[in-house]
Write a protein that holds these residues in place. Sequence first.
Motif, PDB file in Angstrom:
ATOM      1  N   MET A 199      10.280   3.635  -7.235  1.00 36.66           N
ATOM      2  CA  MET A 199      10.887   3.224  -5.966  1.00 36.66           C
ATOM      3  C   MET A 199       9.819   2.781  -4.973  1.00 36.66           C
ATOM      4  N   ARG A 200       8.730   3.554  -4.866  1.00 37.18           N
ATOM      5  CA  ARG A 200       7.668   3.202  -3.927  1.00 37.18           C
ATOM      6  C   ARG A 200       7.047   1.847  -4.265  1.00 37.18           C
ATOM      7  N   ARG A 201       6.770   1.632  -5.550  1.00 36.04           N
ATOM      8  CA  ARG A 201       6.154   0.365  -5.946  1.00 36.04           C
ATOM      9  C   ARG A 201       7.073  -0.813  -5.668  1.00 36.04           C
ATOM     10  N   GLU A 202       8.354  -0.654  -5.980  1.00 35.86           N
ATOM     11  CA  GLU A 202       9.292  -1.748  -5.770  1.00 35.86           C
ATOM     12  C   GLU A 202       9.507  -2.015  -4.288  1.00 35.86           C
ATOM     13  N   LEU A 203       9.597  -0.967  -3.489  1.00 35.64           N
ATOM     14  CA  LEU A 203       9.769  -1.151  -2.051  1.00 35.64           C
ATOM     15  C   LEU A 203       8.523  -1.799  -1.450  1.00 35.64           C
ATOM     16  N   SER A 204       7.348  -1.442  -1.955  1.00 32.30           N
ATOM     17  CA  SER A 204       6.109  -2.077  -1.485  1.00 32.30           C
ATOM     18  C   SER A 204       6.077  -3.552  -1.867  1.00 32.30           C
ATOM     19  N   ALA A 250      12.214   6.647 -19.621  1.00 33.15           N
ATOM     20  CA  ALA A 250      11.370   5.874 -18.708  1.00 33.15           C
ATOM     21  C   ALA A 250      12.119   4.640 -18.217  1.00 33.15           C
ATOM     22  N   ASP A 251      12.875   3.984 -19.097  1.00 31.11           N
ATOM     23  CA  ASP A 251      13.659   2.821 -18.678  1.00 31.11           C
ATOM     24  C   ASP A 251      14.752   3.216 -17.695  1.00 31.11           C
ATOM     25  N   GLY A 252      15.347   4.389 -17.908  1.00 33.21           N
ATOM     26  CA  GLY A 252      16.370   4.862 -16.983  1.00 33.21           C
ATOM     27  C   GLY A 252      15.797   5.130 -15.606  1.00 33.21           C
ATOM     28  N   TYR A 253      14.665   5.824 -15.551  1.00 35.73           N
ATOM     29  CA  TYR A 253      14.012   6.078 -14.266  1.00 35.73           C
ATOM     30  C   TYR A 253      13.583   4.769 -13.605  1.00 35.73           C
ATOM     31  N   ASP A 254      13.127   3.825 -14.416  1.00 33.99           N
ATOM     32  CA  ASP A 254      12.691   2.540 -13.879  1.00 33.99           C
ATOM     33  C   ASP A 254      13.843   1.811 -13.198  1.00 33.99           C
ATOM     34  N   CYS A 255      14.989   1.772 -13.866  1.00 34.79           N
ATOM     35  CA  CYS A 255      16.155   1.100 -13.286  1.00 34.79           C
ATOM     36  C   CYS A 255      16.613   1.796 -12.013  1.00 34.79           C
ATOM     37  N   ILE A 256      16.665   3.122 -12.044  1.00 36.38           N
ATOM     38  CA  ILE A 256      17.095   3.892 -10.870  1.00 36.38           C
ATOM     39  C   ILE A 256      16.156   3.655  -9.695  1.00 36.38           C
ATOM     40  N   GLY A 257      14.852   3.746  -9.937  1.00 35.44           N
ATOM     41  CA  GLY A 257      13.886   3.583  -8.861  1.00 35.44           C
ATOM     42  C   GLY A 257      13.911   2.199  -8.248  1.00 35.44           C
ATOM     43  N   ARG A 258      13.994   1.185  -9.089  1.00 40.70           N
ATOM     44  CA  ARG A 258      13.987  -0.182  -8.572  1.00 40.70           C
ATOM     45  C   ARG A 258      15.291  -0.517  -7.851  1.00 40.70           C
ATOM     46  N   ALA A 259      16.414  -0.092  -8.415  1.00 37.21           N
ATOM     47  CA  ALA A 259      17.703  -0.346  -7.759  1.00 37.21           C
ATOM     48  C   ALA A 259      17.778   0.373  -6.417  1.00 37.21           C
ATOM     49  N   LEU A 260      17.263   1.594  -6.358  1.00 39.26           N
ATOM     50  CA  LEU A 260      17.269   2.344  -5.102  1.00 39.26           C
ATOM     51  C   LEU A 260      16.395   1.661  -4.058  1.00 39.26           C
ATOM     52  N   ALA A 261      15.215   1.197  -4.456  1.00 35.87           N
ATOM     53  CA  ALA A 261      14.330   0.503  -3.522  1.00 35.87           C
ATOM     54  C   ALA A 261      15.007  -0.735  -2.943  1.00 35.87           C
ATOM     55  N   ARG A 262      15.692  -1.483  -3.777  1.00 37.02           N
ATOM     56  CA  ARG A 262      16.364  -2.694  -3.313  1.00 37.02           C
ATOM     57  C   ARG A 262      17.491  -2.340  -2.348  1.00 37.02           C
ATOM     58  N   MET A 316       0.840  -1.188   0.000  1.00 36.75           N
ATOM     59  CA  MET A 316       0.000   0.000   0.000  1.00 36.75           C
ATOM     60  C   MET A 316       0.877   1.240   0.000  1.00 36.75           C
ATOM     61  N   GLY A 317       0.301   2.362  -0.387  1.00 34.53           N
ATOM     62  CA  GLY A 317       1.062   3.591  -0.364  1.00 34.53           C
ATOM     63  C   GLY A 317       0.524   4.573  -1.372  1.00 34.53           C
ATOM     64  N   ARG A 318       1.087   5.736  -1.345  1.00 32.90           N
ATOM     65  CA  ARG A 318       0.653   6.758  -2.278  1.00 32.90           C
ATOM     66  C   ARG A 318       1.836   7.636  -2.591  1.00 32.90           C
ATOM     67  N   ILE A 319       1.695   8.440  -3.624  1.00 27.58           N
ATOM     68  CA  ILE A 319       2.739   9.407  -3.948  1.00 27.58           C
ATOM     69  C   ILE A 319       2.100  10.768  -4.093  1.00 27.58           C
ATOM     70  N   ILE A 320       2.701  11.780  -3.483  1.00 23.39           N
ATOM     71  CA  ILE A 320       2.227  13.145  -3.581  1.00 23.39           C
ATOM     72  C   ILE A 320       3.115  13.857  -4.576  1.00 23.39           C
ATOM     73  N   LEU A 321       2.513  14.449  -5.569  1.00 23.28           N
ATOM     74  CA  LEU A 321       3.266  15.061  -6.655  1.00 23.28           C
ATOM     75  C   LEU A 321       3.811  16.421  -6.247  1.00 23.28           C
ATOM     76  N   PRO A 322       4.888  16.870  -6.916  1.00 20.95           N
ATOM     77  CA  PRO A 322       5.501  18.139  -6.560  1.00 20.95           C
ATOM     78  C   PRO A 322       4.658  19.323  -6.983  1.00 20.95           C
ATOM     79  N   CYS A 323       4.831  20.450  -6.264  1.00 27.22           N
ATOM     80  CA  CYS A 323       4.286  21.717  -6.738  1.00 27.22           C
ATOM     81  C   CYS A 323       5.217  22.218  -7.828  1.00 27.22           C
TER      82      CYS A 323
END
Length: 262
Positions: free
Chosen positions: A97-102, A243-255, A1-8
């Motif tokens: 990152m949030r999805r992978e950590l969840s 998008a692939d770059g962000y995907d790799c960064i987010g998932r690697a960071l979560a791990r 579970m979780g949510r993301i709040i977008l930037p102003c």
Amino acid sequence: MGRIILPCVSRTARTIASIGAAVIVGLSSTAPSQAQNEASSGERCLAANLDVSLGAQLPRTAARLRSGAPLKIVAIGSSSTVGLWVLRSAATYPEVMRRELSRLRSNATIDVINSGRVGDTIPNNIARFERDVFAHTPDLVIWQLGTNDVAWGGRPDQGLKRNVVEGVRALKAGSADVVLMDLQYAPQVLASAGYSTMEDIIIDVAKQERVGLFSRFALMRNSVSAGVAQSALVTWDGLHNTADGYDCIGRALARAISTSAR
């Protein structure tokens, strides 16, 4: 579970993002086969970086995950945190990152606040800490920093290093765990005169202050060395991630966070 709040997003940021969206729509309508051919580049990037370490413990994060209490993460930075040139918030590194950590911690409730702002420098980030970081009372802060301080011809010096030290100490004073994210391994960064000095500053401060360091520079360089095309990780502007770059960064960071919080 979780949510993301977008930037102003400021007016300038909205303008840049609108231009980027139009460019991406145009590109995607004319080159769908390229996107299909590169669909696996995020996975290949991840495979080249299985042993990513933050080099520091995350005690508050670990305690929240152990207790089952909600974990609140604030990601602060510039356009790399906003996710410039991707059309969906789901494709930004904080949401990946949030999805992978969840997924890794299925019993955890994880909230992510995206406090990125297009064009920010290190002093700009620090000036926003009170409103865009501390106001959310985070357990973990990911500070993506340094790119805009060198990409447009800036030359980092000891004064900028003192700013980074002061910023990290301010974040730590709020009792949050801290992870620094360094520069992109991208053509515009590599062409700048001050990128190696900026890298040294971020690495030195992380060691000195005993906070985590997530090196996307090393992650992207490892991926290219493993045969992933740089164009699969970096967009047409030679700076921001695909998008692939962000995907790799987010998932690697979560791990890496999950491992450091054990």
